[in-house]
Write an enzyme that holds these catalytic residues in place. Structure first.
Site, short mmCIF file in Angstrom:
data_model
loop_
_atom_site.label_atom_id
_atom_site.label_comp_id
_atom_site.label_asym_id
_atom_site.label_seq_id
_atom_site.Cartn_x
_atom_site.Cartn_y
_atom_site.Cartn_z
CB SER A 28 -0.95 -0.05 1.20
OG SER A 28 -2.00 0.86 1.06
CG HIS B 143 -5.54 -2.79 0.56
ND1 HIS B 143 -4.90 -2.33 -0.57
CD2 HIS B 143 -4.95 -2.13 1.60
CE1 HIS B 143 -3.98 -1.44 -0.25
NE2 HIS B 143 -3.99 -1.30 1.06
#
Length: 274
Positions: free
Chosen positions: A103, A255
């Site tokens: 991320s 994610h």
């Protein structure tokens, strides 16, 4: 091999950095792990045992997260965070490095490669943030208001740790009390919110397409099919902008790929570095 770990702190770039070292005397390669926004080395705890079978691993808490210093004077731009990691790598005299970022950590990796191309031969980007812009001017101005950090605290508390985890994990059955407390623990003191206020002000936006196209390192992109935070469309765009990259899509995954699919992530990394 029995897993060993050393917990360390190092003052670099005028801030105290917490990091963990997992040695592997049988490997000359070192993997440097950088976590995402509002996270820490904790997010790699399921992946590290797999990686450490083959490589030495160094996992870093990017300031102001985890156990690293939460200074309200440090410049939390991505450029300066990248420079902090570069200085730590130099201080530790690490060689034969592969950078791995999840991320926000992926965007820091890209900044590192842009600033110092010779620091690593390859990089792995796990659902890497990309193409975000600088904060809007009203928000930047607002960050100078006294007690603005309490608004930041209220905003994060309103969304709640459980809701945030449900947003980043596709399989909600994986969410446990250990996860809840692990991600909550660094936010139990107000100093983190003062630093996050500074971070809102300092974030300059992600690297431009022009700069991404200048990065020549082989990059492995690993993405969750159902990533709600950094959608797969971002991964496909990033693959086109990084001249030597490959994209792996993990089905039925969100994610937080180091949490959901640690063994699969390891196998793809191992193959990429073979």
């Amino acid at each position: 091999m029995e897993e060993k770990v050393f917990y360390r702190n190092q003052l670099v770039n005028d801030i105290n950095i917490y990091y963990e070292v997992y040695p592997n005397p049988d490997s000359k390669k070192t993997l440097v792990l950088l976590h995402g926004f509002l996270s820490s080395t904790f997010s790699y705890r399921r992946l590290i045992p797999f990686l450490n079978k083959e490589f030495q691993v160094v996992s870093i808490d990017l300031p102001p997260f985890g156990k690293s210093e939460k200074s309200s004077n440090f410049v939390y731009s991505y450029r300066n965070l990248a420079q902090t990691v570069i200085q730590l790598i130099s201080a530790l005299d690490l060689k034969d490095i592969t950078l791995i970022g999840h991320s926000m950590g992926g965007q820091i990796v890209l900044n590192i490669l842009h600033q110092q191309p010779d620091i690593a031969e390859k990089a792995v980007l796990l659902c890497s943030s990309s193409y975000s812009k600088r904060s809007k001017l009203p928000l930047i101005i607002g960050s100078y208001i006294p007690y603005f950090h309490l608004y930041v605290k209220f905003f994060l508390a309103r969304s709640g740790i459980m809701q945030n985890l449900q947003n980043v994990v596709h399989d909600h059955s994986l969410i446990s009390d250990e996860m809840l407390f692990g991600y909550l623990q660094p936010f139990l003191k107000d100093e983190i919110f003062l630093a996050l206020t500074r971070m809102i002000r300092d974030h300059e936006g992600d690297l431009s397409t022009v700069l991404l196209k200048q990065i020549a390192h082989p990059c492995l992109l690993i993405w969750g099919e159902y990533d709600k935070v950094v959608p797969l469309s971002v991964g496909k765009r990033l693959k086109n902008d990084l001249k030597e990259s490959e994209l792996v899509i993990l089905r039925e995954t969100g994610h937080l790929v180091p949490e959901e699919r640690p063994e699969d992530v390891f196998q793809h990394i191992k193959q990429f570095l073979a």
